[in-house]
Write a protein that holds these residues in place. Sequence first.
Motif, mmCIF file in Angstrom:
data_model
loop_
_atom_site.group_PDB
_atom_site.id
_atom_site.type_symbol
_atom_site.label_atom_id
_atom_site.label_comp_id
_atom_site.label_asym_id
_atom_site.label_seq_id
_atom_site.Cartn_x
_atom_site.Cartn_y
_atom_site.Cartn_z
ATOM 1 N N GLY A 70 0.810 -1.216 0.000
ATOM 2 C CA GLY A 70 0.000 0.000 0.000
ATOM 3 C C GLY A 70 0.841 1.261 0.000
ATOM 4 O O GLY A 70 0.474 2.267 -0.629
ATOM 5 N N VAL A 71 1.969 1.231 0.687
ATOM 6 C CA VAL A 71 2.883 2.376 0.671
ATOM 7 C C VAL A 71 3.402 2.591 -0.751
ATOM 8 O O VAL A 71 3.397 3.719 -1.258
ATOM 9 C CB VAL A 71 4.044 2.168 1.667
ATOM 10 C CG1 VAL A 71 5.139 3.214 1.465
ATOM 11 C CG2 VAL A 71 3.531 2.204 3.104
ATOM 12 N N ILE A 72 3.807 1.500 -1.405
ATOM 13 C CA ILE A 72 4.313 1.598 -2.786
ATOM 14 C C ILE A 72 3.201 2.080 -3.722
ATOM 15 O O ILE A 72 3.418 2.952 -4.566
ATOM 16 C CB ILE A 72 4.851 0.235 -3.265
ATOM 17 C CG1 ILE A 72 5.967 -0.271 -2.355
ATOM 18 C CG2 ILE A 72 5.290 0.292 -4.729
ATOM 19 C CD1 ILE A 72 7.185 0.592 -2.297
ATOM 20 N N GLY A 73 2.008 1.512 -3.583
ATOM 21 C CA GLY A 73 0.887 1.913 -4.437
ATOM 22 C C GLY A 73 0.512 3.373 -4.248
ATOM 23 O O GLY A 73 0.222 4.078 -5.224
ATOM 24 N N GLY A 95 -11.451 13.030 7.795
ATOM 25 C CA GLY A 95 -10.839 12.857 9.115
ATOM 26 C C GLY A 95 -11.418 13.806 10.146
ATOM 27 O O GLY A 95 -11.654 13.421 11.295
ATOM 28 N N ARG A 96 -11.639 15.036 9.728
ATOM 29 C CA ARG A 96 -12.234 16.025 10.628
ATOM 30 C C ARG A 96 -13.614 15.567 11.096
ATOM 31 O O ARG A 96 -13.948 15.645 12.283
ATOM 32 C CB ARG A 96 -12.348 17.355 9.892
ATOM 33 C CG ARG A 96 -13.004 18.456 10.672
ATOM 34 C CD ARG A 96 -13.157 19.658 9.769
ATOM 35 N NE ARG A 96 -13.627 20.810 10.494
ATOM 36 C CZ ARG A 96 -14.037 21.925 9.922
ATOM 37 N NH1 ARG A 96 -14.013 22.041 8.599
ATOM 38 N NH2 ARG A 96 -14.452 22.930 10.627
ATOM 39 N N ARG A 97 -14.413 15.044 10.162
ATOM 40 C CA ARG A 97 -15.756 14.579 10.520
ATOM 41 C C ARG A 97 -15.710 13.355 11.428
ATOM 42 O O ARG A 97 -16.555 13.207 12.308
ATOM 43 C CB ARG A 97 -16.563 14.292 9.263
ATOM 44 C CG ARG A 97 -16.899 15.573 8.524
ATOM 45 C CD ARG A 97 -17.700 15.307 7.305
ATOM 46 N NE ARG A 97 -17.904 16.533 6.550
ATOM 47 C CZ ARG A 97 -18.727 16.644 5.546
ATOM 48 N NH1 ARG A 97 -19.442 15.609 5.162
ATOM 49 N NH2 ARG A 97 -18.842 17.781 4.910
ATOM 50 N N VAL A 98 -14.741 12.492 11.202
ATOM 51 C CA VAL A 98 -14.601 11.313 12.065
ATOM 52 C C VAL A 98 -14.300 11.751 13.491
ATOM 53 O O VAL A 98 -14.930 11.288 14.447
ATOM 54 C CB VAL A 98 -13.500 10.366 11.534
ATOM 55 C CG1 VAL A 98 -13.127 9.312 12.560
ATOM 56 C CG2 VAL A 98 -13.946 9.706 10.238
ATOM 57 N N VAL A 99 -13.345 12.657 13.638
ATOM 58 C CA VAL A 99 -12.990 13.140 14.983
ATOM 59 C C VAL A 99 -14.161 13.889 15.605
ATOM 60 O O VAL A 99 -14.503 13.661 16.780
ATOM 61 C CB VAL A 99 -11.727 14.019 14.931
ATOM 62 C CG1 VAL A 99 -11.478 14.705 16.271
ATOM 63 C CG2 VAL A 99 -10.521 13.165 14.541
ATOM 64 N N HIS A 155 -5.064 10.356 4.146
ATOM 65 C CA HIS A 155 -4.648 9.933 2.804
ATOM 66 C C HIS A 155 -3.841 8.641 2.882
ATOM 67 O O HIS A 155 -4.159 7.652 2.218
ATOM 68 C CB HIS A 155 -3.825 11.039 2.137
ATOM 69 C CG HIS A 155 -3.174 10.633 0.860
ATOM 70 N ND1 HIS A 155 -3.885 10.276 -0.268
ATOM 71 C CD2 HIS A 155 -1.858 10.530 0.522
ATOM 72 C CE1 HIS A 155 -3.042 9.967 -1.235
ATOM 73 N NE2 HIS A 155 -1.812 10.106 -0.789
ATOM 74 N N TRP A 156 -2.815 8.646 3.700
ATOM 75 C CA TRP A 156 -1.964 7.459 3.811
ATOM 76 C C TRP A 156 -2.677 6.321 4.538
ATOM 77 O O TRP A 156 -2.562 5.156 4.144
ATOM 78 C CB TRP A 156 -0.655 7.825 4.503
ATOM 79 C CG TRP A 156 0.262 8.512 3.539
ATOM 80 C CD1 TRP A 156 0.355 9.852 3.297
ATOM 81 C CD2 TRP A 156 1.169 7.884 2.649
ATOM 82 N NE1 TRP A 156 1.276 10.096 2.316
ATOM 83 C CE2 TRP A 156 1.804 8.906 1.899
ATOM 84 C CE3 TRP A 156 1.522 6.564 2.401
ATOM 85 C CZ2 TRP A 156 2.759 8.636 0.937
ATOM 86 C CZ3 TRP A 156 2.488 6.295 1.439
ATOM 87 C CH2 TRP A 156 3.088 7.324 0.722
ATOM 88 N N GLY A 157 -3.409 6.640 5.582
ATOM 89 C CA GLY A 157 -4.103 5.602 6.347
ATOM 90 C C GLY A 157 -5.148 4.878 5.521
ATOM 91 O O GLY A 157 -5.255 3.648 5.568
ATOM 92 N N TYR A 158 -5.915 5.621 4.755
ATOM 93 C CA TYR A 158 -6.956 5.020 3.919
ATOM 94 C C TYR A 158 -6.331 4.149 2.831
ATOM 95 O O TYR A 158 -6.753 3.016 2.603
ATOM 96 C CB TYR A 158 -7.819 6.127 3.303
ATOM 97 C CG TYR A 158 -8.914 5.637 2.399
ATOM 98 C CD1 TYR A 158 -9.993 4.920 2.920
ATOM 99 C CD2 TYR A 158 -8.882 5.882 1.040
ATOM 100 C CE1 TYR A 158 -11.010 4.465 2.089
ATOM 101 C CE2 TYR A 158 -9.895 5.435 0.200
ATOM 102 C CZ TYR A 158 -10.954 4.722 0.729
ATOM 103 O OH TYR A 158 -11.954 4.266 -0.082
ATOM 104 N N SER A 159 -5.313 4.666 2.173
ATOM 105 C CA SER A 159 -4.666 3.926 1.084
ATOM 106 C C SER A 159 -3.995 2.656 1.579
ATOM 107 O O SER A 159 -4.123 1.587 0.976
ATOM 108 C CB SER A 159 -3.632 4.811 0.384
ATOM 109 O OG SER A 159 -4.245 5.936 -0.182
ATOM 110 N N VAL A 160 -3.274 2.754 2.675
ATOM 111 C CA VAL A 160 -2.560 1.591 3.199
ATOM 112 C C VAL A 160 -3.538 0.571 3.777
ATOM 113 O O VAL A 160 -3.390 -0.628 3.558
ATOM 114 C CB VAL A 160 -1.491 2.022 4.226
ATOM 115 C CG1 VAL A 160 -0.898 0.819 4.952
ATOM 116 C CG2 VAL A 160 -0.387 2.821 3.529
ATOM 117 N N SER A 161 -4.567 1.030 4.481
ATOM 118 C CA SER A 161 -5.522 0.065 5.057
ATOM 119 C C SER A 161 -6.316 -0.650 3.967
ATOM 120 O O SER A 161 -6.608 -1.843 4.086
ATOM 121 C CB SER A 161 -6.454 0.742 6.057
ATOM 122 O OG SER A 161 -7.252 1.715 5.436
ATOM 123 N N ALA A 162 -6.643 0.032 2.883
ATOM 124 C CA ALA A 162 -7.322 -0.631 1.769
ATOM 125 C C ALA A 162 -6.404 -1.683 1.152
ATOM 126 O O ALA A 162 -6.852 -2.774 0.776
ATOM 127 C CB ALA A 162 -7.746 0.392 0.718
#
Length: 194
Positions: free
Chosen positions: A37-40, A83-87, A108-115
């Motif tokens: 996911g980091v590479i992608g 993220g703001r809405r989640v918090v 951005h990074w959390g969503y991409s890597v977790s997917a």
Amino acid sequence: MKQAGIDRRRAASTRVRTAPRRQLTPLGAVFRGAAAGVIGTLAMDLVMYRRYRRDQGTEAFGEWEFSADVRGWDNAPAPAQVGRRVVDGLFERELPDSAARQTNNIMHWGYSVSAAVGYGLLAASLRRPCVGYGLLFGAGMWAFSYVILPPMHLYKPITEYDAKTLGKDLTAHLAYGLGTAAALWALLPHRGRR
């Protein structure tokens, strides 16, 4: 008849034995998916950064990648707004303008890597994982954003975007999917690469 049975047994005992298939644990798939996911994500961002520079953007890649121009919620992109809405919703806490940049990067990074972790778990369970499946993954991620973000009023409905805008967004997501799939394929323990 008896001779045929002996010949078969003899042939079976002299066959070249292949190494047993290495099994990938679910935890191994999670870690490999995260790394892929980091590479992608970098692949997608490099496509988008190239376009940014072609359109006369002047920020260096590091500044652009980590949202140096995001100063508050008024100019924060969709990942930061989610993220703001989640918090706000989960913790009933309003984030200050100074948190917009960091929130954007985390989302951005959390969503991409977790997917990609989910993709890694699925792909690692396939008998023959294929890099081409990354196209489906990237297209799915692109379509998903146009399903969840318009009701949140962070995107317009997909029908209100022109084909050029949708195409640019789609190709960036295809780069993400292919980058993730290629990296994952390289990280998986392969049985007798051909």
